[in-house]
Design a protein around this motif. Structure first.
Motif, PDB file in Angstrom:
ATOM      1  N   LYS A  57      22.199  35.069 -11.069  1.00  0.00           N
ATOM      2  CA  LYS A  57      22.619  34.816  -9.690  1.00  0.00           C
ATOM      3  C   LYS A  57      21.516  35.305  -8.770  1.00  0.00           C
ATOM      4  O   LYS A  57      20.712  36.178  -9.133  1.00  0.00           O
ATOM      5  N   ILE A  58      21.474  34.750  -7.569  1.00  0.00           N
ATOM      6  CA  ILE A  58      20.433  35.152  -6.632  1.00  0.00           C
ATOM      7  C   ILE A  58      20.811  36.498  -6.023  1.00  0.00           C
ATOM      8  O   ILE A  58      21.986  36.805  -5.817  1.00  0.00           O
ATOM      9  N   PHE A  59      19.817  37.326  -5.777  1.00  0.00           N
ATOM     10  CA  PHE A  59      20.058  38.673  -5.258  1.00  0.00           C
ATOM     11  C   PHE A  59      20.546  38.643  -3.819  1.00  0.00           C
ATOM     12  O   PHE A  59      21.519  39.288  -3.451  1.00  0.00           O
ATOM     13  N   SER A  60      19.870  37.887  -2.959  1.00  0.00           N
ATOM     14  CA  SER A  60      20.228  37.880  -1.547  1.00  0.00           C
ATOM     15  C   SER A  60      20.382  36.458  -1.028  1.00  0.00           C
ATOM     16  O   SER A  60      19.465  35.646  -1.143  1.00  0.00           O
ATOM     17  N   ASN A  61      21.520  36.188  -0.410  1.00  0.00           N
ATOM     18  CA  ASN A  61      21.737  34.905   0.259  1.00  0.00           C
ATOM     19  C   ASN A  61      21.377  34.982   1.744  1.00  0.00           C
ATOM     20  O   ASN A  61      21.371  33.971   2.435  1.00  0.00           O
ATOM     21  N   LYS A  62      21.116  36.194   2.202  1.00  0.00           N
ATOM     22  CA  LYS A  62      20.693  36.398   3.589  1.00  0.00           C
ATOM     23  C   LYS A  62      19.167  36.338   3.669  1.00  0.00           C
ATOM     24  O   LYS A  62      18.481  36.601   2.683  1.00  0.00           O
ATOM     25  N   LYS A  63      18.666  36.056   4.851  1.00  0.00           N
ATOM     26  CA  LYS A  63      17.222  36.031   5.045  1.00  0.00           C
ATOM     27  C   LYS A  63      16.665  37.451   4.948  1.00  0.00           C
ATOM     28  O   LYS A  63      17.203  38.384   5.557  1.00  0.00           O
ATOM     29  N   LEU A  64      15.588  37.606   4.195  1.00  0.00           N
ATOM     30  CA  LEU A  64      14.967  38.915   4.021  1.00  0.00           C
ATOM     31  C   LEU A  64      14.209  39.323   5.280  1.00  0.00           C
ATOM     32  O   LEU A  64      13.628  38.490   5.970  1.00  0.00           O
ATOM     33  N   LEU A  65      14.196  40.621   5.546  1.00  0.00           N
ATOM     34  CA  LEU A  65      13.552  41.156   6.739  1.00  0.00           C
ATOM     35  C   LEU A  65      12.036  40.994   6.690  1.00  0.00           C
ATOM     36  O   LEU A  65      11.417  41.142   5.637  1.00  0.00           O
ATOM     37  N   LYS A  66      11.449  40.742   7.868  1.00  0.00           N
ATOM     38  CA  LYS A  66       9.992  40.615   7.997  1.00  0.00           C
ATOM     39  C   LYS A  66       9.549  41.323   9.263  1.00  0.00           C
ATOM     40  O   LYS A  66      10.346  41.557  10.163  1.00  0.00           O
ATOM     41  N   GLY A  67       8.254  41.640   9.316  1.00  0.00           N
ATOM     42  CA  GLY A  67       7.702  42.260  10.523  1.00  0.00           C
ATOM     43  C   GLY A  67       7.865  43.772  10.490  1.00  0.00           C
ATOM     44  O   GLY A  67       7.745  44.412   9.446  1.00  0.00           O
ATOM     45  N   ILE A  68       8.148  44.347  11.652  1.00  0.00           N
ATOM     46  CA  ILE A  68       8.398  45.792  11.739  1.00  0.00           C
ATOM     47  C   ILE A  68       9.880  46.002  11.457  1.00  0.00           C
ATOM     48  O   ILE A  68      10.733  45.674  12.281  1.00  0.00           O
ATOM     49  N   ILE A  69      10.184  46.555  10.296  1.00  0.00           N
ATOM     50  CA  ILE A  69      11.583  46.560   9.824  1.00  0.00           C
ATOM     51  C   ILE A  69      12.209  47.955   9.806  1.00  0.00           C
ATOM     52  O   ILE A  69      13.345  48.111   9.352  1.00  0.00           O
ATOM     53  N   PHE A  70      11.506  48.982  10.286  1.00  0.00           N
ATOM     54  CA  PHE A  70      12.002  50.357  10.168  1.00  0.00           C
ATOM     55  C   PHE A  70      13.395  50.534  10.755  1.00  0.00           C
ATOM     56  O   PHE A  70      14.245  51.206  10.164  1.00  0.00           O
ATOM     57  N   GLU A  71      13.654  49.926  11.900  1.00  0.00           N
ATOM     58  CA  GLU A  71      14.951  50.103  12.558  1.00  0.00           C
ATOM     59  C   GLU A  71      16.091  49.475  11.745  1.00  0.00           C
ATOM     60  O   GLU A  71      17.243  49.881  11.853  1.00  0.00           O
ATOM     61  N   LYS A  72      15.755  48.476  10.917  1.00  0.00           N
ATOM     62  CA  LYS A  72      16.795  47.702  10.235  1.00  0.00           C
ATOM     63  C   LYS A  72      16.947  48.059   8.750  1.00  0.00           C
ATOM     64  O   LYS A  72      17.955  47.709   8.132  1.00  0.00           O
ATOM     65  N   ILE A  73      15.949  48.716   8.184  1.00  0.00           N
ATOM     66  CA  ILE A  73      15.905  48.869   6.731  1.00  0.00           C
ATOM     67  C   ILE A  73      17.070  49.707   6.190  1.00  0.00           C
ATOM     68  O   ILE A  73      17.551  49.489   5.086  1.00  0.00           O
ATOM     69  N   ILE A  84      15.033  45.295  -0.889  1.00  0.00           N
ATOM     70  CA  ILE A  84      13.681  45.217  -1.457  1.00  0.00           C
ATOM     71  C   ILE A  84      13.718  45.642  -2.914  1.00  0.00           C
ATOM     72  O   ILE A  84      14.012  46.800  -3.224  1.00  0.00           O
ATOM     73  N   GLY A  85      13.449  44.713  -3.805  1.00  0.00           N
ATOM     74  CA  GLY A  85      13.337  45.049  -5.224  1.00  0.00           C
ATOM     75  C   GLY A  85      11.899  45.425  -5.529  1.00  0.00           C
ATOM     76  O   GLY A  85      10.982  44.660  -5.228  1.00  0.00           O
ATOM     77  N   VAL A  86      11.696  46.602  -6.117  1.00  0.00           N
ATOM     78  CA  VAL A  86      10.323  47.062  -6.335  1.00  0.00           C
ATOM     79  C   VAL A  86       9.536  46.094  -7.212  1.00  0.00           C
ATOM     80  O   VAL A  86       8.321  45.937  -7.042  1.00  0.00           O
ATOM     81  N   ALA A  92       7.808  38.649   3.659  1.00  0.00           N
ATOM     82  CA  ALA A  92       8.728  38.358   2.557  1.00  0.00           C
ATOM     83  C   ALA A  92       8.675  36.898   2.141  1.00  0.00           C
ATOM     84  O   ALA A  92       8.516  36.010   2.981  1.00  0.00           O
ATOM     85  N   ILE A  93       8.793  36.677   0.848  1.00  0.00           N
ATOM     86  CA  ILE A  93       9.004  35.346   0.276  1.00  0.00           C
ATOM     87  C   ILE A  93      10.510  35.194   0.109  1.00  0.00           C
ATOM     88  O   ILE A  93      11.141  35.988  -0.594  1.00  0.00           O
TER      89      ILE A  93
END
Length: 208
Positions: free
Chosen positions: A132-148, A154-156, A197-198
């Motif tokens: 199954k796919i891990f995330s169906n939501k759009k992955l964060l991009k840019g300056i993400i500190f406030e949202k992380i 993020i999978g290592v 992010a891809i």
């Protein structure tokens, strides 16, 4: 004249990972991006994992064996010290990558402010033989500190990190952690650089 590809150091930490190791190695060997080295960190395995590595007889494979068995995150830090590449990526012995993973991700580092590129992934259930796919939501991009903190996805094994970001800011994995070392690392990185992010899966995380 075509520009030379920048070297990517791929860290594979292995502790008795023989069962699925060939799948992981094959997914590295078959990358469409060709300028890489594999830093294979053997955390005192006793299952003959090294024989599988040796069967490839590849100069791109760099083998290191720990003198003592350490925590995963300490092992990752020790492996990082052996990396010669401009970028560092991670794969575990029981997971595997899509063949165009590195090719897609390295392109995104053309933007100088980007320090980390990650991607979506597949979760593969070995028992059920289903993914199954891990995330169906759009992955964060840019300056993400406030949202992380509220939206950490993020999978290592999907991540590629610009090595200079780690060295210039004295950032490494916190070796005392058992499970949240990746989360901690990416939080600290998100304070000082942009992420890209891809959105489609670039790797498969195996549940077994």
């Amino acid at each position: 004249m075509e520009e030379k590809q920048k070297l990517v150091s791929i860290i594979l930490n292995c502790f008795n990972g023989k069962k699925y190791l060939k799948d992981a190695l094959e997914s590295v060997v078959n990358q469409t991006y060709k300028n890489w080295e594999l830093v294979f960190w053997d955390n005192k395995s006793t299952d003959g994992s090294k024989k599988i590595l040796d069967s490839y007889n590849s100069e791109k494979f760099k083998y290191y064996r720990s003198n003592v068995h350490t925590s995963l995150y300490e092992a990752r830090n020790l492996a990082v010290k052996e990396c010669k590449g401009e970028f560092i990526a991670f794969i575990d012995a029981d997971d595997y990558w899509e063949k165009d993973k590195l090719e897609k991700q390295i392109k995104l580092f053309e933007k100088e402010n980007v320090g980390v590129v990650y991607g979506n992934l597949w979760i593969y259930n070995e028992k059920l033989k289903k993914r199954k796919i891990f995330s169906n939501k759009k992955l964060l991009k840019g300056i993400i500190f406030e949202k992380i903190f509220s939206d950490y996805r993020i999978g290592v094994i999907t991540s590629v990190i610009r090595k200079n970001i780690l060295y210039q800011n004295n950032i490494s994995f916190e070796s005392s952690y058992n499970h949240i070392g990746d989360f901690d690392l990416f939080i600290r990185l998100s304070k000082i650089c942009e992420f890209d992010a891809i959105q489609e899966p670039v790797a498969t995380y195996r549940v077994h």
